[in-house]
Design an enzyme around this catalytic site. Structure first.
Site, PDB file in Angstrom:
ATOM      1  N   SER A 170       0.827  -1.212   0.000  1.00  0.00           N
ATOM      2  CA  SER A 170       0.000   0.000   0.000  1.00  0.00           C
ATOM      3  C   SER A 170       0.854   1.251   0.000  1.00  0.00           C
ATOM      4  O   SER A 170       0.339   2.330  -0.239  1.00  0.00           O
ATOM      5  CB  SER A 170      -0.953   0.058   1.192  1.00  0.00           C
ATOM      6  N   HIS A 216      -2.160  -3.048  -6.773  1.00  0.00           N
ATOM      7  CA  HIS A 216      -2.709  -2.697  -5.460  1.00  0.00           C
ATOM      8  C   HIS A 216      -4.220  -2.945  -5.454  1.00  0.00           C
ATOM      9  O   HIS A 216      -4.982  -2.136  -5.976  1.00  0.00           O
ATOM     10  CB  HIS A 216      -2.369  -1.221  -5.182  1.00  0.00           C
ATOM     11  N   GLU A 262      -5.324  -0.512  -8.395  1.00  0.00           N
ATOM     12  CA  GLU A 262      -4.419   0.603  -8.688  1.00  0.00           C
ATOM     13  C   GLU A 262      -3.108  -0.028  -9.170  1.00  0.00           C
ATOM     14  O   GLU A 262      -2.465  -0.774  -8.422  1.00  0.00           O
ATOM     15  CB  GLU A 262      -4.197   1.420  -7.399  1.00  0.00           C
ATOM     16  N   ASN A 316      -3.720   6.213  -1.415  1.00  0.00           N
ATOM     17  CA  ASN A 316      -3.371   6.596  -0.043  1.00  0.00           C
ATOM     18  C   ASN A 316      -2.854   8.018   0.084  1.00  0.00           C
ATOM     19  O   ASN A 316      -2.946   8.622   1.142  1.00  0.00           O
ATOM     20  CB  ASN A 316      -2.379   5.595   0.540  1.00  0.00           C
TER      21      ASN A 316
HETATM   22  P1  NAI Z   1      -1.714  -9.732   6.826  1.00  0.00           P
HETATM   23  O1  NAI Z   1      -0.911  -9.461   8.031  1.00  0.00           O
HETATM   24  O2  NAI Z   1      -3.164 -10.035   6.957  1.00  0.00           O
HETATM   25  O3  NAI Z   1      -1.047 -10.949   5.996  1.00  0.00           O
HETATM   26  C1  NAI Z   1       0.308 -11.018   5.699  1.00  0.00           C
HETATM   27  C2  NAI Z   1       0.670 -12.476   5.491  1.00  0.00           C
HETATM   28  O4  NAI Z   1       2.013 -12.541   5.001  1.00  0.00           O
HETATM   29  C3  NAI Z   1       0.639 -13.311   6.779  1.00  0.00           C
HETATM   30  O5  NAI Z   1      -0.199 -14.440   6.573  1.00  0.00           O
HETATM   31  C4  NAI Z   1       2.087 -13.722   6.992  1.00  0.00           C
HETATM   32  O6  NAI Z   1       2.231 -15.014   7.566  1.00  0.00           O
HETATM   33  C5  NAI Z   1       2.597 -13.697   5.556  1.00  0.00           C
HETATM   34  N1  NAI Z   1       4.057 -13.613   5.429  1.00  0.00           N
HETATM   35  C6  NAI Z   1       4.935 -12.906   6.175  1.00  0.00           C
HETATM   36  N2  NAI Z   1       6.185 -13.117   5.721  1.00  0.00           N
HETATM   37  C7  NAI Z   1       6.104 -13.948   4.664  1.00  0.00           C
HETATM   38  C8  NAI Z   1       7.069 -14.524   3.785  1.00  0.00           C
HETATM   39  N3  NAI Z   1       8.357 -14.283   3.908  1.00  0.00           N
HETATM   40  N4  NAI Z   1       6.615 -15.358   2.826  1.00  0.00           N
HETATM   41  C9  NAI Z   1       5.300 -15.629   2.696  1.00  0.00           C
HETATM   42  N5  NAI Z   1       4.350 -15.111   3.500  1.00  0.00           N
HETATM   43  C10 NAI Z   1       4.751 -14.268   4.475  1.00  0.00           C
HETATM   44  O7  NAI Z   1      -1.480  -8.480   5.855  1.00  0.00           O
HETATM   45  P2  NAI Z   1      -2.476  -7.880   4.754  1.00  0.00           P
HETATM   46  O8  NAI Z   1      -3.365  -6.871   5.390  1.00  0.00           O
HETATM   47  O9  NAI Z   1      -3.043  -8.989   3.949  1.00  0.00           O
HETATM   48  O10 NAI Z   1      -1.443  -7.041   3.866  1.00  0.00           O
HETATM   49  C11 NAI Z   1      -0.622  -7.650   2.900  1.00  0.00           C
HETATM   50  C12 NAI Z   1      -0.127  -6.589   1.935  1.00  0.00           C
HETATM   51  O11 NAI Z   1      -1.228  -5.967   1.307  1.00  0.00           O
HETATM   52  C13 NAI Z   1       0.676  -5.461   2.596  1.00  0.00           C
HETATM   53  O12 NAI Z   1       1.693  -5.068   1.726  1.00  0.00           O
HETATM   54  C14 NAI Z   1      -0.364  -4.360   2.751  1.00  0.00           C
HETATM   55  O13 NAI Z   1       0.190  -3.071   2.764  1.00  0.00           O
HETATM   56  C15 NAI Z   1      -1.190  -4.558   1.496  1.00  0.00           C
HETATM   57  N6  NAI Z   1      -2.549  -4.040   1.530  1.00  0.00           N
HETATM   58  C16 NAI Z   1      -3.351  -4.239   2.619  1.00  0.00           C
HETATM   59  C17 NAI Z   1      -4.663  -3.763   2.619  1.00  0.00           C
HETATM   60  C18 NAI Z   1      -5.582  -4.016   3.782  1.00  0.00           C
HETATM   61  O14 NAI Z   1      -6.671  -3.398   3.839  1.00  0.00           O
HETATM   62  N7  NAI Z   1      -5.249  -4.894   4.717  1.00  0.00           N
HETATM   63  C19 NAI Z   1      -5.214  -3.028   1.464  1.00  0.00           C
HETATM   64  C20 NAI Z   1      -4.318  -2.945   0.346  1.00  0.00           C
HETATM   65  C21 NAI Z   1      -3.029  -3.410   0.399  1.00  0.00           C
END
Ligand code: NAI
Length: 295
Positions: free
Chosen positions: A118, A139, A151, A189
């Protein structure tokens, strides 16, 4: 393109795997934690059940889509045949740089490497690979199966062919792509976070209460959700981190996060995920009540 890998099976990763699998792609969903993968498959199943109940998906289509997803804890195995990798791991610069070095080393040569970050610079992520021209931001918005926008962020070196492929692919998923360039916060953002920050400043300065601020923006600007509740949904820690990226990236004091936001994050009041932010969220209840702190 047929074979996709999604890295990270959290909130966003499960949604991204869901939409690709539903569109007929073969998806390897990779996470370091097996429990996250199991949880993701259960969530995708539940979300598809909701689509079946609404009549937007048949039971047969659901079963086919679920069969399109394979779960893996080994990154190298999970990407070996990938034509596109979409990285959706935890928002942490060093973690992402490390993942992209590995993706570059082990993914097939022509494979496009996309990130769902993000706020982290696509150009910076691309720079640790030997294929910066094939690195791009993809995104998605939360919740991925529902939100139409993707995006698409061109890094400094991204080539036109790669952008065109990702635009086309987003359309195949039933999404509406918007191409932007790689500057802090991209578009979504860069515009949303200062609005949320200003809403928090308005509360902090006593201009109005939580409900009044959200109601003005909902009824006056036709926003489906007020900025304070939206911040609770995004996560106040995430909002703070993105504001810091804007502040560092532009060096402009207008992006300085409101001290109230900083205090709330320090106190562990992160919004929906911690049960309390500007509102209080009770498990099993859809209703949000303004936190007593702000009454
Ligand atoms: P989350 O914390 O729910 O999930 C992240 C996942 O990545 C976890 O399951 C974790 O175990 C895994 N992980 C960590 N290190 C890893 C590795 N080395 N290899 C494989 N898996 C690994 O996070 P979320 O919210 O899903 O965010 C993920 C990405 O999406 C981030 O970059 C965030 O900025 C972006 N994002 C999030 C939004 C939201 O509303 N939550 C919206 C748009 C983008």
């Amino acid at each position: 393109m047929k074979q996709i890998s999604v890295i990270g099976a959290g909130t966003m990763g499960n949604g991204i795997a869901h939409v690709f699998a539903q569109a007929g792609f073969s998806v390897n969903l990779v996470d370091v934690h097996y429990s996250q993968l199991e949880k993701a498959i259960a969530t995708i199943g539940k979300n598809m059940d909701r689509q079946v109940a609404k009549g937007t998906l048949t039971e047969e289509q659901k079963q086919t889509a679920l069969k399109n997803i394979t779960i893996k804890t080994d990154l190298i195995e999970g990407i070996q045949n990938a034509e596109l990798v979409v990285e959706a791991a935890t928002e942490n610069v060093n973690l992402k740089l490390d993942i992209f070095q590995q993706l570059d080393k082990y993914a097939p040569q022509g494979c496009i490497l996309a990130t769902n970050t993000s706020s982290i610079s696509i150009t910076k992520i691309a720079a640790v690979t030997n294929r910066p021209q094939r690195v791009i931001g993809m995104h998605f918005m939360n919740p991925v199966p529902v939100m139409k926008l993707v995006e698409i962020i061109n890094g400094y070196a991204t080539i036109k062919e790669v952008t065109a492929t990702i635009v086309e692919l987003s359309k195949q998923l039933g999404k509406i792509p918007c191409v932007v360039n790689d500057y802090p916060g991209f578009i979504a953002n860069r515009i949303l976070m200062p609005m949320i920050n200003e809403a928090i400043y308005s509360l902090y300065e006593g201009v109005a209460g939580v409900e009044e601020i959200d109601t003005v923006m909902k009824l006056g600007m036709a926003h489906p959700m007020g900025p304070l509740q939206l911040a609770d949904f995004i996560g106040l820690d995430v909002c703070l981190a993105i504001l810091r990226v804007l502040q560092d990236g532009f060096g402009n004091p207008k992006y300085a996060p409101c001290p109230l936001l900083v205090n709330m994050v320090t106190a562990g009041k992160l919004g929906v995920k911690s049960g309390e932010g500007f509102y209080v969220y009770t498990a099993g209840s859809k209703e949000a009540k303004v936190s007593e702190r702000f009454l």
